[in-house]
Design an enzyme around this catalytic site. Structure first.
Site, short mmCIF file in Angstrom:
data_model
loop_
_atom_site.label_atom_id
_atom_site.label_comp_id
_atom_site.label_asym_id
_atom_site.label_seq_id
_atom_site.Cartn_x
_atom_site.Cartn_y
_atom_site.Cartn_z
N ARG A 2 0.96 -1.21 0.12
CA ARG A 2 -0.04 0.19 -0.12
C ARG A 2 1.00 1.15 -0.08
NH1 ARG A 2 -2.28 3.98 2.55
NH2 ARG A 2 -1.66 3.60 4.90
N ARG A 6 3.50 6.62 -3.01
CA ARG A 6 3.84 7.72 -2.22
C ARG A 6 5.19 8.26 -2.18
NH1 ARG A 6 2.37 8.56 4.13
NH2 ARG A 6 2.79 6.47 4.07
N ARG A 15 -1.13 13.97 -8.51
CA ARG A 15 -1.70 14.02 -7.30
C ARG A 15 -2.00 15.36 -7.09
NH1 ARG A 15 0.92 15.20 -2.18
NH2 ARG A 15 -0.41 15.39 -0.74
N ASP A 51 -9.42 5.60 -0.73
CA ASP A 51 -8.89 5.48 0.75
C ASP A 51 -10.14 4.94 1.37
OD1 ASP A 51 -6.56 6.74 2.61
OD2 ASP A 51 -8.58 7.12 3.78
N TYR A 126 -11.18 7.42 13.49
CA TYR A 126 -11.01 8.57 12.80
C TYR A 126 -12.11 9.58 13.19
CZ TYR A 126 -6.80 6.77 10.32
OH TYR A 126 -5.74 6.20 10.19
O1 1CP Z 1 -1.50 1.85 -2.08
C1 1CP Z 1 -2.41 2.85 -2.39
O2 1CP Z 1 -2.05 4.17 -2.43
C2 1CP Z 1 -3.85 2.49 -2.54
C3 1CP Z 1 -4.57 3.20 -2.15
C4 1CP Z 1 -4.77 3.52 -0.57
C5 1CP Z 1 -5.30 2.73 0.54
C6 1CP Z 1 -5.37 1.10 0.37
C7 1CP Z 1 -4.83 4.78 0.33
C8 1CP Z 1 -4.27 6.08 -0.44
N1 1CP Z 1 -5.24 4.60 1.51
C9 1CP Z 1 -5.41 3.23 1.51
C10 1CP Z 1 -5.83 2.54 2.79
C11 1CP Z 1 -5.72 3.20 4.25
N2 1CP Z 1 -5.95 4.73 4.41
C12 1CP Z 1 -5.58 2.71 5.34
C13 1CP Z 1 -5.57 1.30 5.72
C14 1CP Z 1 -4.09 0.45 5.18
C15 1CP Z 1 -3.01 1.00 6.20
O3 1CP Z 1 -2.89 1.06 7.64
O4 1CP Z 1 -1.96 1.49 5.61
C16 1CP Z 1 -5.56 3.60 6.36
C17 1CP Z 1 -5.47 3.49 7.89
C18 1CP Z 1 -5.89 4.83 5.75
C19 1CP Z 1 -5.94 6.23 6.35
C20 1CP Z 1 -4.83 7.16 5.98
N3 1CP Z 1 -5.01 7.83 4.62
C21 1CP Z 1 -3.59 7.59 6.35
C22 1CP Z 1 -3.13 6.81 7.64
C23 1CP Z 1 -3.12 7.87 8.98
C24 1CP Z 1 -2.98 7.39 10.34
O5 1CP Z 1 -3.76 7.16 11.14
O6 1CP Z 1 -1.63 7.11 10.30
C25 1CP Z 1 -2.97 8.46 5.50
C26 1CP Z 1 -1.74 8.86 5.80
C27 1CP Z 1 -3.73 8.46 4.59
C28 1CP Z 1 -3.71 9.37 3.23
C29 1CP Z 1 -3.48 8.44 2.12
N4 1CP Z 1 -4.24 7.52 1.56
C30 1CP Z 1 -3.74 7.22 0.24
C31 1CP Z 1 -2.41 7.79 0.25
C32 1CP Z 1 -1.55 7.26 -0.91
C33 1CP Z 1 -2.36 8.49 1.24
C34 1CP Z 1 -1.03 9.56 1.54
C35 1CP Z 1 -1.33 10.80 0.84
C36 1CP Z 1 -0.13 11.47 0.31
O7 1CP Z 1 0.75 11.81 0.90
O8 1CP Z 1 -0.31 11.94 -0.73
#
Ligand code: 1CP
Length: 322
Positions: A2, A6, A15, A51, A126
């Site tokens: 996942r 990034r 993005r 997400d 959240y």
């Molecule tokens: O790989 C991919 O990019 C696929 C898309 C994807 C997925 C499967 C994103 C995009 N988010 C997720 C799942 C997700 N989102 C989870 C479950 C999996 C895991 O634990 O890693 C969780 C907890 C989130 C919530 C979330 N969204 C967080 C975590 C925050 C925390 O509590 O620490 C974050 C940082 C995001 C933002 C996000 N979502 C996705 C991306 C690529 C990003 C980063 C944004 C960026 O910096 O551009």
């Protein structure tokens, strides 16, 4: 892997600067972002760019993804009145952009697309905390202090997961992953009482769709048996639990996914190579292992290191077919 995107410069180009929800809503950009790591790494499956909070955002609860932080709510979920902010979802209308992305991808990909949703505990964390949390104190207080309200909240969140996963599979996703990233914050009895029934409802609903169901958490070593029992075909294992231990705890009933420590992608290649080989050796040739990271890719990861990991796993898989 996942968030493989990034760490890629081409990801940031597509993005833009805003909330990633803007890119998620735009099927062309979401399609391109999903494909970027596939082109780079040649992995065996793609994971949809969306997400876990997308359905909650789509019903207008008031959630955003703050760059550098993660999901945030200006007005967190605090009481029964907030249930009204979680109206039933209509996937055909509310998630049409996501269904379009799935259809675009399925037309383009020659590998399976994995769809996903957030599990009720992780989503509720959240909504109740209003942002990423370290201690989950508010969500635990609500769960144990107002169990009836907790179960109502989780029931709605479970319905969102069922709606988004069903729409993704109907549009061509070939596996589903239920992310309960933070459930490992709970002790097993609390997981059983407050979380298990809701995740089970989702995984049961998926059983009829005929696609493999992956159930993922981190810090979840003490919950692996219940995560399998909830109705998974595959259980995600983080790096703290050796695969052999996870296999024992799940009674051999499920396949395992994992479990390279994503932090070690920043170590020198000889260290990383030894870790990859150790994960494969831990699996000991058992059928039903999806090699993966134990959690998402860290943004500061060098893409070359990931490419080397993928190539090594493929070479080992060809040399020692299960
Ligand atoms: O790989 C991919 O990019 C696929 C898309 C994807 C997925 C499967 C994103 C995009 N988010 C997720 C799942 C997700 N989102 C989870 C479950 C999996 C895991 O634990 O890693 C969780 C907890 C989130 C919530 C979330 N969204 C967080 C975590 C925050 C925390 O509590 O620490 C974050 C940082 C995001 C933002 C996000 N979502 C996705 C991306 C690529 C990003 C980063 C944004 C960026 O910096 O551009």
């Amino acid at each position: 892997m996942r968030q493989a995107g990034r760490s890629l410069p081409e990801y940031f180009e597509v993005r833009g600067d805003g909330s990633i929800l803007d890119a998620i809503q735009d099927a062309d950009r979401a399609t391109e972002i999903t494909l970027q790591p596939i082109r780079r790494y040649g992995v065996d499956a793609a994971i949809l760019f969306s997400d876990i909070v997308t359905p909650i955002w789509a019903v207008g609860f008031g959630i955003d993804i703050t760059p550098g932080v993660g999901p945030t709510c200006e007005q967190p979920f605090a009481g029964a009145a907030d249930l009204d902010r979680l109206r039933p979802i209509d996937a055909a209308n509310d998630l049409s952009f996501q269904s379009q992305t799935v259809r675009n991808l399925v037309a383009e990909l020659d590998i399976p697309l994995i769809g996903f949703a957030g599990a009720p505990f992780t989503l509720a964390s959240y909504l109740v905390e209003g942002k990423p949390s370290r201690d989950y104190a508010k969500v635990k207080a609500l769960m144990t202090g107002q169990p009836e309200l907790w179960h109502q909240l989780c029931d709605r969140l479970a319905d969102y997961a069922i709606a988004t996963l069903t729409a993704q599979v109907d549009n061509g996703a070939r596996a589903v992953q239920l992310f309960d990233s933070w459930a490992g914050a709970l002790r097993p009895e609390h997981y059983r009482q407050y979380v298990f029934p809701h995740s089970q409802k989702i995984l049961d609903a998926m059983a009829d769709l005929g696609v493999p169901r992956i159930h993922f958490g981190i810090n979840s070593g003490e919950l692996l048996d219940q995560m399998a029992e909830a109705g998974a075909d595959v259980v995600g294992v983080d790096w703290r639990t050796p695969l052999a231990v996870a296999r024992e705890r799940t009674g051999g009933r499920v396949a395992l996914q994992g479990n390279l420590d994503p932090g070690l992608l920043l170590a020198p290649w000889d260290v990383l190579e030894a870790e990859v080989r150790r994960v494969l050796a831990d699996n000991a040739g058992n059928p039903g292992h999806i090699f993966n990271l134990g959690h998402g890719v860290l943004p500061q990861t060098d893409p070359e290191q990931l490419k080397r990991v993928v190539d090594l796993v493929h070479a080992e898989g060809k040399a020692n077919p299960a």
